[in-house]
Design an enzyme around this catalytic site. Structure first.
Site, PDB file in Angstrom:
ATOM      1  N   ASP A 100     -22.823 -50.755  63.774  1.00 44.55           N
ATOM      2  CA  ASP A 100     -23.655 -50.582  64.732  1.00 44.55           C
ATOM      3  C   ASP A 100     -23.435 -52.229  65.310  1.00 44.55           C
ATOM      4  O   ASP A 100     -23.825 -53.040  64.564  1.00 44.55           O
ATOM      5  CB  ASP A 100     -25.113 -50.333  64.536  1.00 44.55           C
ATOM      6  CG  ASP A 100     -25.545 -49.302  65.678  1.00 44.55           C
ATOM      7  OD1 ASP A 100     -25.520 -49.914  66.832  1.00 44.55           O
ATOM      8  OD2 ASP A 100     -25.922 -48.027  65.268  1.00 44.55           O
ATOM      9  N   ASP A 106     -24.327 -50.696  70.971  1.00 42.00           N
ATOM     10  CA  ASP A 106     -25.606 -50.482  71.437  1.00 42.00           C
ATOM     11  C   ASP A 106     -25.759 -50.899  72.868  1.00 42.00           C
ATOM     12  O   ASP A 106     -25.359 -52.059  73.338  1.00 42.00           O
ATOM     13  CB  ASP A 106     -26.825 -51.243  70.571  1.00 42.00           C
ATOM     14  CG  ASP A 106     -28.117 -50.696  70.831  1.00 42.00           C
ATOM     15  OD1 ASP A 106     -28.245 -49.278  70.325  1.00 42.00           O
ATOM     16  OD2 ASP A 106     -29.014 -51.372  71.293  1.00 42.00           O
ATOM     17  N   GLU A 120     -22.796 -47.026  73.728  1.00 42.13           N
ATOM     18  CA  GLU A 120     -23.772 -46.214  74.092  1.00 42.13           C
ATOM     19  C   GLU A 120     -24.044 -46.685  75.694  1.00 42.13           C
ATOM     20  O   GLU A 120     -24.170 -47.746  75.745  1.00 42.13           O
ATOM     21  CB  GLU A 120     -24.949 -46.597  73.332  1.00 42.13           C
ATOM     22  CG  GLU A 120     -26.081 -45.682  73.546  1.00 42.13           C
ATOM     23  CD  GLU A 120     -27.586 -46.112  73.206  1.00 42.13           C
ATOM     24  OE1 GLU A 120     -28.240 -45.307  72.948  1.00 42.13           O
ATOM     25  OE2 GLU A 120     -27.643 -47.371  73.005  1.00 42.13           O
ATOM     26  N   HIS A 150     -30.120 -40.883  66.046  1.00 44.44           N
ATOM     27  CA  HIS A 150     -31.394 -41.244  65.513  1.00 44.44           C
ATOM     28  C   HIS A 150     -32.553 -41.333  66.590  1.00 44.44           C
ATOM     29  O   HIS A 150     -33.689 -42.143  66.194  1.00 44.44           O
ATOM     30  CB  HIS A 150     -31.028 -42.627  64.808  1.00 44.44           C
ATOM     31  CG  HIS A 150     -30.573 -43.710  65.640  1.00 44.44           C
ATOM     32  ND1 HIS A 150     -29.437 -43.712  66.313  1.00 44.44           N
ATOM     33  CD2 HIS A 150     -31.230 -44.901  66.116  1.00 44.44           C
ATOM     34  CE1 HIS A 150     -29.322 -44.613  67.320  1.00 44.44           C
ATOM     35  NE2 HIS A 150     -30.361 -45.466  67.050  1.00 44.44           N
ATOM     36  N   ASP A 151     -32.161 -41.300  67.748  1.00 40.87           N
ATOM     37  CA  ASP A 151     -32.889 -41.508  68.870  1.00 40.87           C
ATOM     38  C   ASP A 151     -33.494 -40.125  69.446  1.00 40.87           C
ATOM     39  O   ASP A 151     -34.168 -40.173  70.497  1.00 40.87           O
ATOM     40  CB  ASP A 151     -32.139 -42.378  69.933  1.00 40.87           C
ATOM     41  CG  ASP A 151     -32.024 -43.735  69.535  1.00 40.87           C
ATOM     42  OD1 ASP A 151     -32.971 -44.130  68.792  1.00 40.87           O
ATOM     43  OD2 ASP A 151     -31.193 -44.350  70.472  1.00 40.87           O
TER      44      ASP A 151
END
Ligand code: ISL
Ligand code: CA
Length: 548
Positions: free
Chosen positions: A98, A199, A253, A325-326
């Site tokens: 990440d 991210d 993302e 995870h969100d």
């Protein structure tokens, strides 16, 4: 279209804090992941995406990094990391890290320096502004609620933070910042990692002068940094100077994006990113942001998914995901808890037979469900805690209503420990985990699913094996049928002399099967029920293969 390993790959996302705790301190760690390497291999996945494992004060569970070159002590050491990477590579599995570089932690040495004085050499690493008539520089809002500005006592100026106030935004217009990012990329690529999940990468470039933002249903001010003025220049620079020199892949993302704009990032000739995550289908049960709920409708999900298939296929490359995870778990969201196994398998089939790279989030492959928290003290997520405060204090929502909303959408729904077996804490840890385990671990767990030949896990193994065997699933085109039908899904894929047809029931009732082709002439490739007639059982899905 160019064929590449990452288009053919299947990604599995690990949220390290909740995957496996090897030393019984209640926190997942790298050695815990090492213990489960054979599990990953047997599942058949070919790429692991590791959520952040860097040093961090954990204000946002590691999405606030204080040292990009160090592993967080709780997670292990650099040697553990190297062993993990080697263990994955030995099993033919790639690893992507990440990359969180829109912001750092406020405890990063750059920010510690930056806030010291206006003359500090690191001042310009971040975005500082004077207040306007004793007020904030503008009304931009944070993704986590409240203002995006924080006043810093030392110099009396405000710094920008689009996420928590412990996540100051980096100033990408400063070439030194971009050099630092290149150094980080190079460091990890030279260690052998195979790419990055970047991210919130489409918000790194902010409009000059940081103009006032209009109030919108989304985040106030976002029109001034979503796909900002220099984002493409900066990403292309990273590609030319670093990424393009390695056989790596990047998934960015991207928030508030359309298929057309996504191609500016991912079309091969642009030399920027390999693929993007988008959020359109995540809005099929809410308006713009998850706090404004609306009833889930399959037809909305279908429309969003199909829009991206039609908009991107043949020009760029899609990602296929329902969970991360969100996001809350997909079965209670798009399927049905009553038909947990059936709908879990149907959702996976509907999603992963489309064109794009599949992403599976840990626990999705055993049909894990939401956390069912009823008390604020059970939550750990900074966003959930912030929103609770704002909803109850500013919007005057009742505690009951707010907790109900959190139970449905909180990010913690996806962050409860992975359920390995029916031992204490689902086999995740012998100590009290950092976040409560879902009590349904006694029935929903990996061990059970490995024993039961009809389990969701076995079905995922089968589905993954099919994706590897049939190129049509990866590269075939996509045509949807009956797009306005509220109950069923039907689409086809075509490649060379083959045609795949998928038919599925998105409801809890039997429905009559519809297909533009005579399915009796095809081979049944996959079915989540034993029977194959013209009635689709609740959440039944079938995939047929024709040879032309
Ligand atoms: O989760 C969201 C809303 O509930 C999203 O708006 C999310 O904040 C957004 O997609 C950005 O997410 C990424 O960056 C955040 C981090 O908290 C998330 O975990 C990460 O996926 C800040 O780094
Ligand atoms: Ca541990």
């Amino acid at each position: 279209m160019k064929k590449t390993w990452y288009k053919e790959g299947i990604v599995y996302q690990i949220y390290p804090r909740s995957f496996k705790d090897s030393n019984n301190d209640g926190i997942g760690d790298l050695r815990g992941i090492i213990e489960k390497l054979d599990y990953l291999k047997d599942l058949g996945i070919s790429i692991v995406w590791l959520s952040p494992i860097y040093e961090s004060p954990l204000d946002d569970n590691g999405y606030d990094i204080s040292d990009y070159y160090k592993i967080l002590d709780e997670y292990g050491t650099m040697d553990d990391f190297k062993e993990l990477l080697e263990g994955l590579h030995n099993r033919g599995i790639a690893l992507i890290m990440d990359l969180v570089v829109n912001h750092t932690s406020d405890e990063h040495p750059w920010f510690i320096e930056s806030r010291k004085s206006k003359e500090n050499p690191y001042r310009d690493y971040y975005i500082w502004r004077e207040g306007k008539d004793d007020k904030k520089p503008n009304k931009w809002g944070s993704f986590f609620g409240g203002s995006a500005w924080e006043l810093d006592e030392a110099t009396g100026e405000y710094y920008l933070h689009l996420f928590s106030k412990k996540q100051p935004d980096l100033n990408w217009d400063n070439p030194k910042v971009r050099e630092e990012v290149k150094k980080i990329l190079t460091f990890w690529l030279d260690l052998g990692v195979d790419g990055f999940r970047c991210d919130v990468i489409n918000i790194i470039s902010k409009a000059e002068g940081l103009p006032e933002g209009k109030w919108k249903p989304a985040i106030r001010g976002s029109e001034h940094y979503v796909n900002g003025p220099k984002v493409h220049e900066y990403l292309h620079e990273l590609y030319l100077d670093v990424l393009g020199k390695y056989n790596c892949f990047t998934v960015g993302e991207s928030v508030f994006i359309t298929p057309e704009i996504s191609l500016d990032y991912t079309a091969e000739w642009r030399e920027e990113l390999s693929m993007l995550f988008q959020f359109d289908h995540m809005n099929s049960d809410c308006y713009f942001v998850k706090w404004f709920a609306r009833k889930f409708k399959p037809v909305r999900l279908k429309k969003a998914m199909t829009k991206w298939q039609y908009g991107v296929n043949g020009k760029g490359w899609n990602t296929l995901y329902f969970e991360n995870h969100d996001q809350p778990r997909s079965i209670p969201r798009f399927g049905s808890l009553k038909y947990r196994e059936e709908s879990g398998k149907m959702l996976a089939t509907y999603l992963y037979f489309q064109q794009g790279t599949p992403f599976i989030y840990q626990g999705q492959e055993i049909g894990m469900t939401n956390a069912n928290f009823t008390n604020l003290s059970q939550y750990r997520d900074i966003e959930s805690l912030n929103i609770y405060r704002i909803a109850t204090k500013k919007l005057l929502w009742s505690k009951h209503k707010t907790l109900k909303r959190l139970a449905r959408v909180s990010r913690d729904n996806a962050r409860t420990p992975m359920q390995w077996n029916d031992d204490v804490n689902g086999g995740f840890s012998e100590a009290t985990p950092w976040i409560e385990t879902n009590s349904n671990y006694s029935t929903i767990n990996v061990k059970n699913d490995l024993k039961n030949k009809n389990s969701i896990l076995k079905y995922y193994q089968k589905l993954i094996a099919l994706r590897k065997k049939y190129e049509i699933i990866v590269y075939g085109d996509f045509i949807e049928h009956y797009s306005n039908d509220r109950k069923i899904v039907c689409y086809e894929r075509n490649y060379e002399d083959q045609k795949l047809v998928l038919v599925a029931n998105f409801t809890k009732r039997d429905v009559f099967q519809k297909s533009p082709y005579d399915l009796t002439k095809a081979k049944l490739l996959l079915n989540n029920y034993d029977d194959d007639d013209r009635v689709l059982k609740p959440y039944q899905v079938k995939v047929y293969l024709f040879k032309k």
